[in-house]
Design an enzyme around this catalytic site. Structure first.
Site, mmCIF file in Angstrom:
data_model
loop_
_atom_site.group_PDB
_atom_site.id
_atom_site.type_symbol
_atom_site.label_atom_id
_atom_site.label_comp_id
_atom_site.label_asym_id
_atom_site.label_seq_id
_atom_site.Cartn_x
_atom_site.Cartn_y
_atom_site.Cartn_z
ATOM 1 N N CYS A 94 -2.888 -5.628 -5.488
ATOM 2 C CA CYS A 94 -1.595 -5.957 -4.901
ATOM 3 C C CYS A 94 -1.825 -6.945 -3.765
ATOM 4 O O CYS A 94 -2.735 -6.757 -2.959
ATOM 5 C CB CYS A 94 -0.940 -4.677 -4.362
ATOM 6 S SG CYS A 94 0.678 -4.960 -3.630
ATOM 7 N N GLU A 137 6.078 -4.293 -9.807
ATOM 8 C CA GLU A 137 7.009 -5.018 -8.927
ATOM 9 C C GLU A 137 8.290 -4.222 -8.685
ATOM 10 O O GLU A 137 8.816 -4.216 -7.574
ATOM 11 C CB GLU A 137 7.352 -6.401 -9.507
ATOM 12 C CG GLU A 137 6.169 -7.335 -9.671
ATOM 13 C CD GLU A 137 5.307 -7.475 -8.430
ATOM 14 O OE1 GLU A 137 5.832 -7.381 -7.299
ATOM 15 O OE2 GLU A 137 4.089 -7.655 -8.590
#
Ligand code: NI
Length: 182
Positions: A94, A137
């Protein structure tokens, strides 16, 4: 378009639940353009608006391989309407948790309903990397990080490291400012 700083752990804004976008405007599209620039530069394959400090339900992604042509996608107010009972495991990272990668198990396929950058209603069923990226997401929009899907032991170790780094940086910044004042 401009490059925007990406929030990293332990920034509390990463835990926010982002608000739906009521009306898609040029401002929304300008924000998406900034997000693409920031994502490609990082580089990453997906970015949620909250990762650049904007708590709205907007995400961009592009899972094309390096040698392929770009396939940019904008998703506004995305919602998972179906998940497969089959699951798959991918190593995830991430942009808000730099340099950490862990295997995460998620549904192997999902159907996502969303609006595109022009406000048209869309639906997409995805598998593979795209399915994982969509779920990663959309999690961001609800303040959920991929480390929330791994063991508490591993998560706590990562959180401790980022808190320590942030504290050290704050101390260094404070020293720096004293030097300037002197
Ligand atoms: Ni992420």
């Amino acid at each position: 378009m401009s490059l925007r700083p990406i929030l990293t752990l332990p920034d509390p804004r990463l835990k926010l639940v982002s608000a739906p976008i009521a009306k898609i405007t040029d401002e929304t599209r300008a924000l998406a353009a900034d997000m693409f620039e920031t994502m490609y530069e990082a580089p990453g394959i997906g970015l949620a608006a909250i990762q650049i400090g904007e708590p709205v339900r907007l995400m961009v992604l592009d899972v094309a391989r390096k040698e392929e042509e770009r396939r940019p996608m904008v998703l506004v107010n995305p919602e998972i309407v179906w998940s497969s009972p089959e699951r798959s495991v991918y190593e995830e990272g991430c942009l808000s948790i730099p340099e950490f990668f862990e295997e995460v198990e998620r549904p192997a396929m999902v159907t996502v309903r969303f609006l595109d950058a022009q406000g048209a209603e869309c639906e997409m069923t995805a598998d593979g990397v795209l399915a994982t990226c969509l779920q990663h997401e959309i999690d961001h929009l609800d303040g959920i990080l991929f480390i929330d899907h791994i063991s508490k032991l591993k998560r706590d170790r990562i959180l401790r490291k980022f808190k320590k780094d942030a504290k050290r940086k704050a101390e260094e910044d404070a020293e720096g400012s004293r030097t300037v004042v002197a």
